[in-house]
Design a protein around this motif. Structure first.
Motif, PDB file in Angstrom:
ATOM      1  N   PRO A  75     -86.544 -32.092  32.670  1.00 20.33           N
ATOM      2  CA  PRO A  75     -87.050 -30.782  33.084  1.00 20.33           C
ATOM      3  C   PRO A  75     -88.407 -30.911  33.766  1.00 20.33           C
ATOM      4  CG  PRO A  75     -86.369 -30.744  30.786  1.00 20.33           C
ATOM      5  CD  PRO A  75     -86.322 -32.166  31.236  1.00 20.33           C
ATOM      6  N   LYS A  76     -88.619 -30.026  34.751  1.00 20.53           N
ATOM      7  CA  LYS A  76     -89.889 -30.005  35.467  1.00 20.53           C
ATOM      8  C   LYS A  76     -90.906 -29.176  34.686  1.00 20.53           C
ATOM      9  CE  LYS A  76     -87.251 -28.776  38.903  1.00 20.53           C
ATOM     10  NZ  LYS A  76     -86.757 -28.156  40.100  1.00 20.53           N
ATOM     11  N   ASP A  77     -92.163 -29.564  34.811  1.00 20.40           N
ATOM     12  CA  ASP A  77     -93.259 -28.855  34.175  1.00 20.40           C
ATOM     13  C   ASP A  77     -93.752 -27.767  35.131  1.00 20.40           C
ATOM     14  OD1 ASP A  77     -96.318 -28.482  33.818  1.00 20.40           O
ATOM     15  OD2 ASP A  77     -95.645 -29.379  31.921  1.00 20.40           O
ATOM     16  N   ARG A  78     -93.813 -26.551  34.664  1.00 17.04           N
ATOM     17  CA  ARG A  78     -94.213 -25.422  35.521  1.00 17.04           C
ATOM     18  C   ARG A  78     -95.613 -25.594  36.101  1.00 17.04           C
ATOM     19  NH1 ARG A  78     -90.975 -21.016  35.197  1.00 17.04           N
ATOM     20  NH2 ARG A  78     -89.322 -21.142  33.657  1.00 17.04           N
TER      21      ARG A  78
ATOM     22  N   PHE B 169     -86.382 -26.129  34.371  1.00 16.12           N
ATOM     23  CA  PHE B 169     -87.784 -26.041  33.978  1.00 16.12           C
ATOM     24  C   PHE B 169     -87.883 -25.991  32.466  1.00 16.12           C
ATOM     25  CE2 PHE B 169     -88.482 -24.682  38.331  1.00 16.12           C
ATOM     26  CZ  PHE B 169     -89.689 -25.274  38.617  1.00 16.12           C
ATOM     27  N   ASP B 170     -88.996 -26.463  31.958  1.00 17.84           N
ATOM     28  CA  ASP B 170     -89.277 -26.377  30.530  1.00 17.84           C
ATOM     29  C   ASP B 170     -90.571 -25.595  30.373  1.00 17.84           C
ATOM     30  OD1 ASP B 170     -89.031 -26.786  27.814  1.00 17.84           O
ATOM     31  OD2 ASP B 170     -90.167 -28.654  27.850  1.00 17.84           O
TER      32      ASP B 170
END
Length: 91
Positions: A69-72, A11-12
């Motif tokens: 990375p996935k966006d929260r 995650f980012d």
């Protein structure tokens, strides 16, 4: 698996110490069958949470991926949509 334990990898921004600790706490609660340990078990409970949090952080630090990375916020919206589909729209 505990439904309240969320994926923390890739995650980012990366998972925080608080998120890792919360996941460890949920895991220990699940396997111990207790949300609040007795005084006799409190030290063992807290030691287990700390050990699992440390192992989790080590795992996250050592995992590698080539995926972006996935966006929260995007992942939270997807989870909310899945929940609405599964349980129906909120009133």
């Amino acid at each position: 698996m505990c439904r309240s334990v969320k994926t923390l990898f890739n995650f980012d921004p990366p998972a925080t110490e608080e998120e890792v600790g919360a996941a460890a706490l949920q895991y220990v609660r699940k396997i111990s069958g207790s949300t609040h340990p007795s005084q006799a078990n409190e030290a063992a409970f807290e030691a287990a949470v700390a050990a699992i949090a440390a192992a989790t952080q080590e795992l996250l630090d050592n995992l590698v991926t080539t995926a972006p990375p996935k966006d929260r916020e995007v992942e939270a919206a997807k989870a909310k949509a899945r929940s609405a589909k599964r349980f129906g729209a909120e009133a």
